[in-house]
Design a protein around this motif. Structure first.
Motif, PDB file in Angstrom:
ATOM      1  N   CYS A  66      23.470  52.172  30.792  1.00 52.10           N
ATOM      2  CA  CYS A  66      23.810  53.267  31.655  1.00 52.10           C
ATOM      3  C   CYS A  66      23.187  54.240  31.251  1.00 52.10           C
ATOM      4  O   CYS A  66      22.736  54.498  29.996  1.00 52.10           O
ATOM      5  CB  CYS A  66      25.311  53.479  31.902  1.00 52.10           C
ATOM      6  SG  CYS A  66      26.285  52.062  32.658  1.00 52.10           S
TER       7      CYS A  66
ATOM      8  N   LYS B  93      24.996  54.727  46.374  1.00 46.71           N
ATOM      9  CA  LYS B  93      24.483  56.141  45.928  1.00 46.71           C
ATOM     10  C   LYS B  93      25.654  57.127  46.518  1.00 46.71           C
ATOM     11  O   LYS B  93      25.898  57.258  47.742  1.00 46.71           O
ATOM     12  CB  LYS B  93      23.289  56.313  46.525  1.00 46.71           C
ATOM     13  CG  LYS B  93      22.805  57.750  46.228  1.00 46.71           C
ATOM     14  CD  LYS B  93      21.364  57.958  46.904  1.00 46.71           C
ATOM     15  CE  LYS B  93      20.728  59.406  46.772  1.00 46.71           C
ATOM     16  NZ  LYS B  93      20.998  60.072  45.359  1.00 46.71           N
TER      17      LYS B  93
ATOM     18  N   ASP C 164      24.653  49.369  39.163  1.00 45.70           N
ATOM     19  CA  ASP C 164      23.422  49.808  39.578  1.00 45.70           C
ATOM     20  C   ASP C 164      23.826  51.157  40.331  1.00 45.70           C
ATOM     21  O   ASP C 164      23.075  51.511  41.610  1.00 45.70           O
ATOM     22  CB  ASP C 164      22.526  48.677  40.362  1.00 45.70           C
ATOM     23  CG  ASP C 164      22.202  47.631  39.472  1.00 45.70           C
ATOM     24  OD1 ASP C 164      21.497  47.896  38.611  1.00 45.70           O
ATOM     25  OD2 ASP C 164      22.956  46.501  39.724  1.00 45.70           O
ATOM     26  N   CYS C 165      24.960  51.759  40.459  1.00 40.71           N
ATOM     27  CA  CYS C 165      25.167  53.013  41.347  1.00 40.71           C
ATOM     28  C   CYS C 165      24.678  53.971  40.913  1.00 40.71           C
ATOM     29  O   CYS C 165      24.331  54.294  39.649  1.00 40.71           O
ATOM     30  CB  CYS C 165      26.789  53.023  41.365  1.00 40.71           C
ATOM     31  SG  CYS C 165      27.509  51.965  42.570  1.00 40.71           S
ATOM     32  N   THR C 166      24.402  55.001  41.684  1.00 42.55           N
ATOM     33  CA  THR C 166      23.693  56.308  41.196  1.00 42.55           C
ATOM     34  C   THR C 166      24.684  57.540  41.818  1.00 42.55           C
ATOM     35  O   THR C 166      25.319  57.373  43.023  1.00 42.55           O
ATOM     36  CB  THR C 166      22.303  56.449  42.004  1.00 42.55           C
ATOM     37  OG1 THR C 166      21.792  55.351  41.655  1.00 42.55           O
ATOM     38  CG2 THR C 166      21.751  57.680  41.257  1.00 42.55           C
TER      39      THR C 166
ATOM     40  N   VAL D 207      23.889  55.270  36.845  1.00 39.34           N
ATOM     41  CA  VAL D 207      23.376  56.451  36.382  1.00 39.34           C
ATOM     42  C   VAL D 207      24.231  57.574  36.960  1.00 39.34           C
ATOM     43  O   VAL D 207      24.691  57.729  38.302  1.00 39.34           O
ATOM     44  CB  VAL D 207      21.957  56.723  37.194  1.00 39.34           C
ATOM     45  CG1 VAL D 207      21.342  58.402  36.705  1.00 39.34           C
ATOM     46  CG2 VAL D 207      21.141  55.928  36.489  1.00 39.34           C
TER      47      VAL D 207
END
Ligand code: UD1
Ligand code: CA
Length: 448
Positions: A290, A342, A322-324, A308
């Motif tokens: 991360c 996202k 894998d989220c932003t 992130v």
């Protein structure tokens, strides 16, 4: 062979100038007495007994049922008197480790070393000591010429030559229950403070011919007792350094440890990078690879892998792989993001589930919503979830596209693959595969 830990924690801690008892004050996100009992547990004791007095309710409230037992010392008549109050809870045990509740830097390894020394030497009592540059305020260890234990003299009782001794009593001991129970019955209050000193029990045992050992360790931090808020901050700093070091050793990059604040119970996976100005608290778990921060504050949340998060506040939320997130996102309690979601700038999410691949990239409030997969929420979208009395739910099915600046007046359901026109205030459900537009027709009037 059963071993209990007895933690003396009945004192008020006057110098904290607090309405709370001293040992309840937190260091690195955890009450001081909890640090001590956790260290004892990690060292393998069978049971923890805590002697409480001042503010006993607030001390007891820190523990889950069964995690610790409590003995009550109504009046604080000294450390020896405090230990006496606990003895009926440890009868039948072989050995006790006596600790103080105000030493949050104590580590399990130090307790283990004390126990091992005590057992290997078949001692009846063993005191943990250390050498310090400035022994002021501590009990001094007085040894016989052959180096064996002779006495412990408190600062206030010490003569000039005894004050020169730099080997001090940590206030931590290993003791055999039967012999110590008997010795405690013999201690008095004939000293400058008129208190029952636990240390007098050691002297009595030695005089009776029992083996009293001294284990001198080089672990000054471990025995560091906190008396005021300046020392509290110093302990905080040391604990944070220890935590950061442990994470870095386990494969986490911390770009600037001096501006990174991570509570002790936080887990972080390998190859995660934590940027400056980040605070990670509570029972937070963060996965591998991360990027956290800069400027991110996470409390009691679960974060997946390859996430992130930049300049954001995350509280009691779950974030999938894998989220932003961010910059400037606010995930509030009950926000649940599935994979690859996202959440962009100035988006607030409360008690809502966002399905895989959904996006709320800019300027939205999402509360009490159930959002399917692949949903796109346009800039400025608001779920109007509160009518002044009750909270209502918004449901967006898979593949929905919400046009910019849409008001979704809950309760409301938007069917799969439907769309709203920008600027619409949607008050009625929308079936699947439908475009809903709610706005007055545009008039173009001629300027004068
Ligand atoms: C004690 C030791 C001293 C040692 C020092 C280490 C004695 C007589 N002296 O002194 O040799 O160097 O610790 O820090 O033991 N407590 C109770 N009930 C009481 C009194 C104390 O529960 O009646 C608890 C306090 O809350 C604290 C711990 O016992 O957690 C130690 O008490 P404190 O008064 O700080 O002892 P010191 O005078 O520092
Ligand atoms: Ca003390």
């Amino acid at each position: 062979m059963t071993t209990s830990a007895v933690i003396l924690a009945a004192g008020k801690g006057v110098r904290m100038r607090s309405h709370l008892p001293k040992v309840v004050h937190r260091v690195a996100g955890k009450a001081m007495v909890k640090h001590v009992s956790d260290a004892a547990r990690t060292a393998g004791v069978d049971k923890v007994v805590i002697v409480v007095g001042h503010g006993r309710d607030s001390v007891e409230a820190l523990f889950q049922p069964g995690e610790a037992e409590f003995a009550y010392q109504e009046l604080q008549l000294g450390t020896g008197h405090a230990l006496m109050q606990a003895m009926n809870k440890v009868q039948g045990d072989d050995t006790i480790i006596v600790l103080a509740g105000d030493t949050p830097l104590l580590q399990a390894a130090t307790i283990k070393a004390l126990l091992e020394h005590h057992r290997q030497n078949r001692a009846v009592a063993t005191v943990l000591s250390t050498q310090v540059d400035n022994p002021y305020g501590y009990g001094r260890i007085v040894r016989n010429p052959d180096g064996s234990f002779r006495d412990i003299i408190e600062e206030k009782d010490a003569r000039e030559e005894e004050k020169q001794i730099r080997e001090i009593n940590s206030g931590m001991y290993a003791m055999q229950v039967n012999e110590v129970t008997a010795a405690l019955a013999g201690i008095g209050t004939d000293n400058q403070q008129g208190e029952y000193y636990v240390t007098e029990a050691l002297t009595i045992l030695m005089r009776q011919g029992h083996k009293v050992e001294i284990l001198q360790v080089d672990a000054r931090e471990d025995i560091y007792g906190i008396n005021d808020r300046i020392q509290l901050a110093q302990a905080e700093k040391i604990l944070r350094q220890r935590k950061n070091a442990a994470l870095m050793e386990s494969g986490v990059t911390i770009v600037d440890p001096s501006t990174t604040y991570i509570d002790l119970d936080v887990d972080v996976g390998r190859d995660t990078i934590i940027h400056p100005g980040s605070i990670i608290e509570g029972l937070t778990q963060i996965g591998a690879e991360c990027q956290i921060g800069p400027g991110t504050h996470i409390t009691s949340s679960v974060i997946g892998d390859r996430v992130v998060i930049e300049h954001s506040r995350i509280k009691e939320a779950q974030v999938g792989d894998d989220c932003t997130i961010g910059p400037y996102a606010y995930l509030r309690p009950g926000a649940v993001l599935h994979r690859n979601v996202k959440v962009g700038d100035f988006v607030e999410i409360k008690k809502s589930i966002l399905g895989e691949g959904s996006k709320a990239p800019h300027l939205s409030y999402i509360g009490d919503a159930l959002i399917g997969k692949g949903v796109n929420i346009g800039a400025g979208t608001i779920t109007c979830n509160y009518d002044g009395k009750n909270k209502w739910e918004t449901i967006l099915e898979d593949g929905v596209f919400i046009g910019s600046n849409t008001n979704l007046v809950a309760p409301i359901r938007v069917g799969a693959n439907s769309m709203t026109g920008a600027g619409s205030t949607i008050t009625r459900d929308i079936p699947a595969d439908t475009l809903a537009v709610e706005r007055a027709q545009q008039k173009n009037l001629r300027k004068k």
